[in-house]
Each structure stands twice: as structure tokens, then as C-alpha cells.
Design an enzyme around this catalytic site. Structure first.
Site, PDB file in Angstrom:
ATOM      1  N   HIS A  65      -8.255  19.116  24.786  1.00 42.69           N
ATOM      2  CA  HIS A  65      -7.443  19.563  24.085  1.00 42.69           C
ATOM      3  C   HIS A  65      -5.690  19.220  23.649  1.00 42.69           C
ATOM      4  CE1 HIS A  65     -10.874  22.833  23.839  1.00 42.69           C
ATOM      5  NE2 HIS A  65     -11.279  22.858  24.369  1.00 42.69           N
ATOM      6  N   LYS A  68      -4.770   2.540 -18.124  1.00 44.79           N
ATOM      7  CA  LYS A  68      -3.553   3.258 -19.297  1.00 44.79           C
ATOM      8  C   LYS A  68      -4.584   3.785 -19.711  1.00 44.79           C
ATOM      9  CE  LYS A  68       0.314   3.435 -22.273  1.00 44.79           C
ATOM     10  NZ  LYS A  68       1.510   2.480 -22.129  1.00 44.79           N
ATOM     11  N   GLU A 111     -17.183  13.501  26.698  1.00 46.45           N
ATOM     12  CA  GLU A 111     -16.981  13.072  25.079  1.00 46.45           C
ATOM     13  C   GLU A 111     -16.832  11.649  24.880  1.00 46.45           C
ATOM     14  OE1 GLU A 111     -17.204  15.361  22.985  1.00 46.45           O
ATOM     15  OE2 GLU A 111     -17.956  17.551  23.249  1.00 46.45           O
ATOM     16  N   THR A 135      -3.237 -15.340 -16.980  1.00 44.60           N
ATOM     17  CA  THR A 135      -3.819 -13.991 -17.820  1.00 44.60           C
ATOM     18  C   THR A 135      -2.690 -13.383 -18.566  1.00 44.60           C
ATOM     19  OG1 THR A 135      -4.027 -12.065 -15.783  1.00 44.60           O
ATOM     20  CG2 THR A 135      -5.768 -13.789 -16.232  1.00 44.60           C
ATOM     21  N   ILE A 142      -0.742 -11.075  -9.244  1.00 44.50           N
ATOM     22  CA  ILE A 142       0.848 -10.668 -10.426  1.00 44.50           C
ATOM     23  C   ILE A 142      -0.346  -9.801 -11.812  1.00 44.50           C
ATOM     24  CG2 ILE A 142       2.768 -10.653 -12.184  1.00 44.50           C
ATOM     25  CD1 ILE A 142       3.739 -10.832  -9.097  1.00 44.50           C
ATOM     26  N   GLY A 193     -16.494  17.543  29.192  1.00 44.60           N
ATOM     27  CA  GLY A 193     -16.065  17.405  28.137  1.00 44.60           C
ATOM     28  C   GLY A 193     -15.290  16.993  27.421  1.00 44.60           C
ATOM     29  N   GLY A 218     -11.873 -19.346  -9.577  1.00 41.19           N
ATOM     30  CA  GLY A 218     -12.688 -19.062  -9.185  1.00 41.19           C
ATOM     31  C   GLY A 218     -13.914 -18.445  -9.145  1.00 41.19           C
ATOM     32  N   THR A 219     -14.161 -17.378 -10.223  1.00 39.42           N
ATOM     33  CA  THR A 219     -14.767 -16.536 -10.648  1.00 39.42           C
ATOM     34  C   THR A 219     -15.532 -17.235 -11.908  1.00 39.42           C
ATOM     35  OG1 THR A 219     -13.149 -15.039  -9.897  1.00 39.42           O
ATOM     36  CG2 THR A 219     -15.055 -14.265 -11.560  1.00 39.42           C
TER      37      THR A 219
END
Length: 513
Positions: free
Chosen positions: A275, A136, A327, A66, A125, A304, A35-36
Site C-alpha cells: 500500500h 481541419k 504480487e 509538399t 515540417i 501480497g 521513400g513512399t
């Protein structure tokens, strides 16, 4: 070190044409796949097909393309005399840049109705193998997995500044990319529930950074929020923010506490958290009534605070909430009129979770300690009427028993030692996080005041002494629910009998540290 050949194979095509074109303008030979390759050719970018390089066709429906020495030899070779001579002997050209991102596994398994077969086919994969090979050999090969870094890499190549710092940074990102990918696969397979251990010997936590927070609990602490992409269902992690300022570390903690409590109720309910403890909670026939009752419990602490609902917020409820500074609000949804009213408060954070359809698939609660992690199942157990045991002479009425259920549900979400006082499915007093239970009880009774007369009390754990019962009797409590299990249970039972208080044992403790 010059870049002469680049291998580009990406699932995310964002910016890839511009990146490849920039490389080509620098004289870089580009090799690509599937596709690329098609995308680049259609854009007029000169590119070679991977099979022309390997001399071997793509096979097995593209599963193998690949995985070949002419690819990995070109990536892994050190640029020393011995390795370069081996490349020449085998007619392999070095690959100096690898731009790869992986099959969209997360996106695939997030689709409704996805099959295991579809998920397996989207496990990459060749991609991770190329990424790891290039990472690496980062001193010789630039590895780019993030499209957002294309322009940075191009600029470095144009200026001759693609040095060791950039290369190490890209390699680190690459290893994180494959590690995250494998963790996503592991999480998906574990969530299938087939042979998965609740506490595996090695634990891969799958989370992606959603945002850098302004600071942590305090301004001198740095903080970030990570989203667990393997979790499905309504929760804080999956909620969408509709308006308001960015969420803070404390906001997220409180929003989670508020929503996890409010989802426990089937009737219209509202929870107010301050809290990380509920300072208000109530159920009613409608959402407005529930919110007003929740606010009434402790309007000082609610200032708050964080508010949660288990129904779509309507205009009437929204109007009530504009009367106090809040808040954030989290709810399954908001009708159009409510959104208009609430969005007028520019800083008020509004979060939507979608309909509460049950619990999420998230199973474990995790806490970090210095040098390790603690993991436990979420406390999602609910009271079973068949397992309740009335231990006093006085039997609770039907109404009292329903109220005791409400009280214990609340106590489960209050920091230990937890004491809650409720009446009419409304929190009227809470004592949280005290070092002894009678101390929590006194705080709860002081808050409840005269409203405690005729109310019920819930405790997250047993009474070690009779002192809490005595204080409850002074306050006018008529019924108590607690786990039981103390060696001094008989003292508490006797005290209840002496003061005409009904007491129910659940057999289930709900510590919350």
C-alpha cells in the site's frame, strides 16, 4: 463523398502497400513522395510523383516537397461552388484522402549518441502541415495517421460508409498525433537543459498510452498507464515485464515506490512495499540476506507485497521468494536460474529495469488535482554529513550515525507523518500516514517490540512536542535523527538528554503526502 485522389507519404511503411493497392482498386489516383513513392512503385502500385502534380521539384534535400498550393489548396478546399471554382482556375485537383505519419523523431532521439543536428533534421515540417490541413477539412478529406486504421478506412470506402463519425474520429487522432509529436520535440529540447525553464508557462506533457488497466485503485474506477517516452534511464516507466499477469494501477504505484527506495542504497538491498509504504527494507552483504531481513521486518504485511532489488536476482534469492505470495518483483536483472524459478509462478509479475546507473533525466513529480496539476522536483536530496548537527550531550557512535543515515533514507519514502525504527540496517518498525507524529511512533514501537531496544529512530519532520522522545525512551531507542526546526526543539533536546539519547538534526524535511 467519393475519394478520387489520395496523397500518401509515410515514415512508417507498415501496411502502406496493401492500403494503397486497395485504394487503387477503388479507382483512386495516388500521389506520393520520396521513400513512399519508391516503396509503392516497387510493389507495382500505380502512383504519381508529387513533383508531377506541383510542377515543382523537391528542393533543399527534401525539406520542401509538399509545401505547395497545389497540395494544400487541394486538401483545404471546401467542396462548395466558390472553392471548387478557385481550384479550377488554378488547375488544382482536390485531394480527398491524406495518409501521412511523421519523421521518426522519438526513435531518432532515443538512439545512443544522437546529435542535436540529427534530431533537428528529423523534425517534420510538411507532414504535420498536411495532417493539420486535412484534419481541419475533415468533412471533405479523410486523414489517416495510424496504419492500424488502414483496413477500417478501406472497408468504409468499399461500403460507402465513410461518414461523419469516422471522419471526426480520424481527425481527432490526427490532431493528437501532431500534438504528441510537437510535445516530443519540446521535451527533447527541454532535456538538453539550454534555456529551458523548470516550470514553463505552458506545459506540454509528453506521454503515450502503454496500456488500459483492468481498473484503478478500485474496481469501479477506470484507469490507464501512460509512458513518458522522453525519460531515459532505469525506472518503472522504462521497465520491461518478463512474465506474469498484466500490471494493475496499484501494482505500478507500488513498484515505483519500491524501486525508487531501493535505488538509494549502494550495498545489496531489498525493499518490500505494501500500500505504497515500505513494510520491509534491509541492506546486507548479499541479496539473499537483504531479502530475508526485509521479510523478517513484517512478514504479515509482506504477503501480497511488491519486492524491489538493486542487484541482479540470483537463484538463492528467488527460492526464498517462492515461499510467500508476492504480487510483483522489480530488479535490474535476473540470472537464468532465478528466472526459471520465478517464472514457474505463472501470475507473478517480473519486471527488469537494467543496471541502476543513477537517476533518470525525469525532473518533476506531477499530481493531478481537480482542475489543475501540481508539479515539484523529485525529492532526491541526500544527507550531507557536513551539515548534520548533533544537538544533544550524548554523541552518536560511528555505528549509530551510519544507522541514522539508513533510517532517514527510509523515512524519506514513508508517508507522513513518518517514523521508522531500524537496527543493523534493517527496518524493524514503521509508522506511516498518521495524523500526529506520536501516533506514528507508537505504531512503529509496537511493531518493533523488544528489537527497538538499542535501535535508532528516523523522523521525516521535526517533533512539535517532546512526547515522541518520551515514547522512544520507553521503547529503548538510543539515537534519533530528525530535521529540527520546531519552536519547541529545546524540549525534545532536553528530553533526549534526560534519557541518554543522542539526537541529530539534518535541517532537511521529507514530507511525503
Amino acid at each position: 463523398m467519393p475519394v478520387k485522389r489520395a496523397l500518401i507519404s509515410v515514415s512508417n511503411k507498415n501496411g502502406v502497400v496493401e492500403f494503397a493497392r486497395g485504394l487503387a482498386e477503388l479507382g483512386v489516383e495516388i500521389v506520393s513522395t520520396g521513400g513512399t513513392l519508391k516503396t509503392l512503385r516497387e510493389a507495382g502500385v500505380p502512383v504519381r510523383y508529387i513533383s508531377d502534380v506541383t510542377g515543382f521539384p523537391e528542393i533543399l534535400d527534401g525539406r520542401v516537397k509538399t509545401l505547395h498550393p497545389k497540395v494544400h489548396g487541394g486538401i483545404l478546399a471546401l467542396r462548395n461552388k466558390d472553392h471548387l471554382e478557385q481550384l479550377r482556375n488554378h488547375n488544382i485537383t482536390p485531394i480527398d484522402l491524406v495518409a501521412v505519419n511523421l519523421y521518426p523523431f522519438r526513435e531518432t532521439v532515443a538512439k545512443p549518441g544522437v546529435t542535436l543536428e540529427e534530431a533537428i533534421e528529423n523534425i517534420d515540417i510538411g507532414g504535420p502541415t498536411m495532417v493539420r490541413s486535412a484534419a481541419k477539412n475533415y468533412e471533405n478529406v479523410l486523414i489517416v495517421v495510424n496504419p492500424e486504421r488502414y483496413s477500417e478506412v478501406l472497408e468504409a470506402l468499399r461500403s460507402g460508409q465513410a461518414g461523419s463519425e469516422l471522419r471526426m474520429s480520424l481527425a481527432l487522432e490526427a490532431f493528437a498525433h501532431t500534438a504528441s509529436y510537437d510535445a516530443a520535440i519540446t521535451a527533447y529540447l527541454e532535456n538538453l537543459g539550454t534555456g529551458a525553464e523548470l516550470f514553463p508557462p505552458d506545459w506540454n506533457i509528453q506521454a503515450r498510452r502503454a496500456q488500459i488497466l483492468r481498473y484503478g485503485e478500485n474496481p469501479h474506477q477506470k484507469a490507464a498507464f501512460y509512458r513518458d517516452s522522453s525519460t531515459s534511464g532505469p525506472c518503472v516507466g522504462n521497465a520491461m515485464q518478463l512474465s506474469g499477469k498484466e500490471l494493475s494501477y496499484n501494482n505500478i504505484l507500488d513498484l515505483n515506490s519500491a524501486f525508487e527506495l531501493v535505488r538509494e542504497f549502494s550495498d545489496p538491498a531489498s525493499v518490500i512495499i505494501k500500500h505504497n509504504n515500505p513494510c520491509g527494507c534491509a541492506c546486507s552483504a548479499n541479496l539473499t540476506g537483504a531479502y530475508k531481513k526485509a521479510l523478517e521486518a513484517d512478514p504479515v504485511s509482506a504477503y501480497g507485497g511488491i519486492v524491489a532489488f538493486n542487484r541482479v536476482v540470483d537463484a538463492a534469492t528467488a527460492e526464498e521468494m517462492t515461499k510467500i505470495f508476492l504480487e510483483a518483483i522489480i530488479a535490474p536483472g535476473y540470472d537464468d536460474a532465478a528466472l526459471k524459478i520465478l517464472k514457474a509462478k505463472a501470475n507473478l509479475r517480473l519486471l527488469v529495469t537494467g543496471e541502476i546507473t543513477g537517476q533518470t533525466n525525469d525532473r518533476l513529480e506531477i499530481r493531478k488535482v481537480n482542475g489543475g496539476l501540481l508539479a515539484q522536483e523529485f525529492d532526491r536530496e541526500v544527507l550531507n554529513p557536513a551539515e548534520l548537527k548533533v544537538v544533544t550531550k550524548k554523541q552518536p557512535t560511528k555505528e549509530e550515525m551510519e544507522e541514522l543515515f539508513f533510517a532517514m533514507t527510509l523515512a524519506k519514502h514513508v508517508k507522513s507523518n513518518a517514523i521508522v525504527v531500524t537496527s543493523g540496517r534493517q527496518l524493524i518498525g514503521v509508522g506511516a500516514g498518521q495524523m500526529n507524529r506520536v501516533g506514528s511512533a507508537k505504531i512503529a514501537f509496537e511493531q518493533a517490540g523488544e528489537k527497538a531496544r538499542g535501535a535508532v529512530l528516523g523522523s521525516d519532520a521535526f517533533f512539535p512536542f517532546e512526547d515522541t522522545v518520551i515514547e522512544a525512551a520507553k521503547a529503548g531507542i538510543t539515537a534519533i535523527i530528525q530535521p529540527g526546526g520546531s519552536i519547541r526543539d529545546e524540549q525534545s533536546i532536553k528530553a533526549c538528554d534526560e534519557h541518554g539519547i543522542a539526537m541529530v538534526f539534518t535541517g532537511m524535511r521529507h514530507f511525503k503526502h
